[in-house]
Design a protein around this motif. Structure first.
Motif, PDB file in Angstrom:
ATOM      1  N   PHE A  36       6.486   1.549  15.385  1.00  0.00           N
ATOM      2  CA  PHE A  36       5.887   2.446  14.391  1.00  0.00           C
ATOM      3  C   PHE A  36       6.895   3.417  13.791  1.00  0.00           C
ATOM      4  O   PHE A  36       6.727   3.850  12.644  1.00  0.00           O
ATOM      5  N   LYS A  37       7.939   3.738  14.502  1.00  0.00           N
ATOM      6  CA  LYS A  37       9.002   4.556  13.905  1.00  0.00           C
ATOM      7  C   LYS A  37       9.702   3.773  12.790  1.00  0.00           C
ATOM      8  O   LYS A  37       9.987   4.329  11.717  1.00  0.00           O
ATOM      9  N   LEU A  38       9.959   2.487  13.052  1.00  0.00           N
ATOM     10  CA  LEU A  38      10.572   1.650  12.007  1.00  0.00           C
ATOM     11  C   LEU A  38       9.644   1.518  10.795  1.00  0.00           C
ATOM     12  O   LEU A  38      10.087   1.620   9.648  1.00  0.00           O
ATOM     13  N   LEU A  39       8.362   1.295  11.059  1.00  0.00           N
ATOM     14  CA  LEU A  39       7.384   1.181   9.968  1.00  0.00           C
ATOM     15  C   LEU A  39       7.305   2.477   9.174  1.00  0.00           C
ATOM     16  O   LEU A  39       7.245   2.459   7.932  1.00  0.00           O
ATOM     17  N   HIS A  40       7.308   3.604   9.874  1.00  0.00           N
ATOM     18  CA  HIS A  40       7.203   4.900   9.211  1.00  0.00           C
ATOM     19  C   HIS A  40       8.431   5.169   8.350  1.00  0.00           C
ATOM     20  O   HIS A  40       8.317   5.627   7.200  1.00  0.00           O
ATOM     21  N   GLN A  41       9.608   4.865   8.890  1.00  0.00           N
ATOM     22  CA  GLN A  41      10.844   5.078   8.132  1.00  0.00           C
ATOM     23  C   GLN A  41      10.865   4.226   6.863  1.00  0.00           C
ATOM     24  O   GLN A  41      11.251   4.698   5.780  1.00  0.00           O
ATOM     25  N   GLU A  42      10.439   2.959   6.975  1.00  0.00           N
ATOM     26  CA  GLU A  42      10.411   2.077   5.812  1.00  0.00           C
ATOM     27  C   GLU A  42       9.380   2.551   4.795  1.00  0.00           C
ATOM     28  O   GLU A  42       9.619   2.500   3.581  1.00  0.00           O
ATOM     29  N   SER A  43       8.244   3.039   5.285  1.00  0.00           N
ATOM     30  CA  SER A  43       7.208   3.537   4.389  1.00  0.00           C
ATOM     31  C   SER A  43       7.688   4.773   3.626  1.00  0.00           C
ATOM     32  O   SER A  43       7.465   4.899   2.414  1.00  0.00           O
ATOM     33  N   ILE A  44       8.375   5.689   4.313  1.00  0.00           N
ATOM     34  CA  ILE A  44       8.924   6.884   3.666  1.00  0.00           C
ATOM     35  C   ILE A  44       9.943   6.491   2.600  1.00  0.00           C
ATOM     36  O   ILE A  44       9.960   7.025   1.473  1.00  0.00           O
ATOM     37  N   LYS A  45      10.790   5.522   2.952  1.00  0.00           N
ATOM     38  CA  LYS A  45      11.814   5.048   2.007  1.00  0.00           C
ATOM     39  C   LYS A  45      11.162   4.486   0.747  1.00  0.00           C
ATOM     40  O   LYS A  45      11.575   4.812  -0.389  1.00  0.00           O
ATOM     41  N   ILE A  46      10.146   3.662   0.915  1.00  0.00           N
ATOM     42  CA  ILE A  46       9.450   3.049  -0.232  1.00  0.00           C
ATOM     43  C   ILE A  46       8.759   4.108  -1.076  1.00  0.00           C
ATOM     44  O   ILE A  46       8.799   4.068  -2.319  1.00  0.00           O
ATOM     45  N   GLN A  47       8.129   5.091  -0.424  1.00  0.00           N
ATOM     46  CA  GLN A  47       7.408   6.129  -1.166  1.00  0.00           C
ATOM     47  C   GLN A  47       8.352   7.038  -1.945  1.00  0.00           C
ATOM     48  O   GLN A  47       7.957   7.637  -2.959  1.00  0.00           O
ATOM     49  N   ILE A  94       0.843  -1.199   0.000  1.00  0.00           N
ATOM     50  CA  ILE A  94       0.000   0.000   0.000  1.00  0.00           C
ATOM     51  C   ILE A  94       0.879   1.250   0.000  1.00  0.00           C
ATOM     52  O   ILE A  94       0.549   2.254  -0.654  1.00  0.00           O
ATOM     53  N   SER A  95       2.004   1.204   0.715  1.00  0.00           N
ATOM     54  CA  SER A  95       2.929   2.347   0.733  1.00  0.00           C
ATOM     55  C   SER A  95       3.444   2.673  -0.666  1.00  0.00           C
ATOM     56  O   SER A  95       3.604   3.848  -1.036  1.00  0.00           O
ATOM     57  N   LYS A  96       3.719   1.627  -1.464  1.00  0.00           N
ATOM     58  CA  LYS A  96       4.161   1.849  -2.851  1.00  0.00           C
ATOM     59  C   LYS A  96       3.100   2.604  -3.640  1.00  0.00           C
ATOM     60  O   LYS A  96       3.400   3.555  -4.378  1.00  0.00           O
ATOM     61  N   LYS A  97       1.839   2.183  -3.504  1.00  0.00           N
ATOM     62  CA  LYS A  97       0.752   2.853  -4.212  1.00  0.00           C
ATOM     63  C   LYS A  97       0.577   4.289  -3.725  1.00  0.00           C
ATOM     64  O   LYS A  97       0.316   5.202  -4.510  1.00  0.00           O
ATOM     65  N   LEU A  98       0.745   4.461  -2.419  1.00  0.00           N
ATOM     66  CA  LEU A  98       0.621   5.792  -1.834  1.00  0.00           C
ATOM     67  C   LEU A  98       1.708   6.726  -2.366  1.00  0.00           C
ATOM     68  O   LEU A  98       1.449   7.891  -2.688  1.00  0.00           O
ATOM     69  N   GLY A  99       2.947   6.199  -2.481  1.00  0.00           N
ATOM     70  CA  GLY A  99       4.045   7.002  -3.006  1.00  0.00           C
ATOM     71  C   GLY A  99       3.796   7.442  -4.440  1.00  0.00           C
ATOM     72  O   GLY A  99       4.036   8.600  -4.795  1.00  0.00           O
ATOM     73  N   SER A 100       3.297   6.539  -5.270  1.00  0.00           N
ATOM     74  CA  SER A 100       3.000   6.875  -6.670  1.00  0.00           C
ATOM     75  C   SER A 100       1.926   7.949  -6.757  1.00  0.00           C
ATOM     76  O   SER A 100       2.030   8.889  -7.563  1.00  0.00           O
ATOM     77  N   LEU A 101       0.903   7.834  -5.934  1.00  0.00           N
ATOM     78  CA  LEU A 101      -0.193   8.800  -5.953  1.00  0.00           C
ATOM     79  C   LEU A 101       0.275  10.176  -5.480  1.00  0.00           C
ATOM     80  O   LEU A 101      -0.116  11.209  -6.042  1.00  0.00           O
ATOM     81  N   LYS A 102       1.134  10.198  -4.466  1.00  0.00           N
ATOM     82  CA  LYS A 102       1.666  11.484  -3.975  1.00  0.00           C
ATOM     83  C   LYS A 102       2.509  12.184  -5.041  1.00  0.00           C
ATOM     84  O   LYS A 102       2.449  13.408  -5.186  1.00  0.00           O
ATOM     85  N   LYS A 103       3.288  11.399  -5.777  1.00  0.00           N
ATOM     86  CA  LYS A 103       4.110  11.988  -6.844  1.00  0.00           C
ATOM     87  C   LYS A 103       3.228  12.600  -7.921  1.00  0.00           C
ATOM     88  O   LYS A 103       3.488  13.707  -8.411  1.00  0.00           O
ATOM     89  N   LEU A 104       2.195  11.870  -8.309  1.00  0.00           N
ATOM     90  CA  LEU A 104       1.273  12.375  -9.331  1.00  0.00           C
ATOM     91  C   LEU A 104       0.556  13.640  -8.869  1.00  0.00           C
ATOM     92  O   LEU A 104       0.265  14.536  -9.663  1.00  0.00           O
TER      93      LEU A 104
END
Length: 357
Positions: free
Chosen positions: A344-355, A298-308
């Protein structure tokens, strides 16, 4: 109904008289008389007491094989006469019950879809009036609902059925990579806390959905959780089976498996308790990993949508609100604040990296 009344009135005589664990085996579906008789003859009755075959098959989608019907009951009757094995089949309505009883079927089981329907369970219970000596096994409902499961047992009990048992065949979870149906062992422990007297049979075939995992699940059920028996699908030629070919094994392999399970030294009580708790933790950890995979996708999809949409990947206010919400939830559930912050800090950092990729 008071659950103590149900629990204390269960008649276990049919299973307690056995000198070995109850084993029910046979094909997913009855396909032909030859297939039924050949499979039954190959089952070793020193280890297997009951032959099973699906006569009516409730399928998810239309236009699939939905069972041979009444003709298959004649074949089961022949198995009983020729081998001395007890015979069993699934029933899903009152007409099935009447037909099965007319062919002297020893054990009837109620499938997961049927257990989930109180109206259908009541119809089956009504058809069993004055058949108080009939053995009835009730599979868990598709979704993890203990009260629905117990409710099915109560409806049968009210009609005079005392030789009751349950079959643990696992619970549906969307997109589980390991199991066809999640075992949810902890739910079974909760069920047994409520009804400790009722016989519990494990169905590794439907939990796994494949041949490879059957022994492992059977071992956990029999050795660590002390189930009363197993229901394992077998077929004289599994690869050519008309339904669920991937989870059926040969009678020869079944015998090898049962020898490994039953002819071993008893496990010390403390080790058994230790291993059962580890199994519960392992199952939870597997669920966490599956959820993490879904979260990252879901983070990958979120990153693509934010870029668009030209939106910044990092949203500080949302992150602050999320942390406050989850720390409050964790506190209510007795989870350490330090643990939750770290996770959740680890999850957030990984999500930011993926996005940002």
């Amino acid at each position: 109904m008071e659950k103590d009344i149900l629990n204390n009135s269960i008649d276990r005589s049919w299973i307690d008289q056995l000198t070995k664990p109850l084993v029910i085996s046979g094909p997913c579906s009855a396909e032909s008389e030859q297939q039924i008789l050949e499979t039954a003859r190959k089952l070793n009755n020193s280890y297997i007491q009951v032959f099973r075959a699906g006569i009516w098959k409730p399928r998810t989608k239309p236009n699939n094989f939905e069972g041979i019907g009444k003709e298959g009951l004649k074949w089961l009757n022949k198995v009983k006469k020729n081998t001395g094995l007890m015979v069993s089949t699934e029933v899903a309505n009152s007409e099935h019950v009447k037909l099965a009883l007319s062919f002297d079927i020893d054990i009837l089981w109620i499938g997961a879809r049927t257990t989930a329907s109180p109206f259908t369970i009541q119809e089956i219970a009504d058809a069993l009036v004055e058949r108080n000596d009939q053995i009835i096994l009730v599979k868990n409902p598709i979704h993890p609902d203990i009260e629905l499961w117990i409710g099915a047992l109560e409806r049968l009990f009210v009609k005079g059925i005392r030789k009751l048992g349950v079959i643990h065949r696992g619970f549906y979870t969307y997109n589980n990579p390991k199991y066809r149906n999640q075992p949810n062992w902890n739910l079974l422990l909760n069920f047994r806390d409520i009804l400790p007297n009722i016989p519990v049979i494990c169905d590794p075939s439907h939990i796994c959905g494949n041949k490879e995992g059957i022994l492992d699940i059977a071992k956990k059920a029999y050795h660590y959780f002390q189930y009363d028996g197993l229901m394992i699908e077998s077929h004289c030629n599994p690869d050519s089976a008309w339904s669920d070919a991937q989870q059926q094994i040969t009678p020869e392999y079944l015998l090898e498996m049962l020898k490994k399970l039953i002819n071993v030294d008893k496990i010390h009580k403390n080790k058994k308790s230790l291993n059962s708790l580890r199994i519960l933790i392992d199952e939870l950890d597997e669920n966490i990993i599956t959820l993490l995979s879904e979260r990252m996708n879901i983070s990958k999809k979120l990153g693509s949508l934010k870029k668009l949409s030209d939106i910044s990947v990092l949203q500080p206010n949302r992150w602050k609100n999320i942390m406050n919400k989850y720390l409050t939830l964790g506190k209510n559930l007795g989870v350490s604040e330090v643990l939750l912050e770290g996770v959740f800090k680890l999850l957030h950092q990984e999500s930011i990296k993926i996005q940002n990729e």
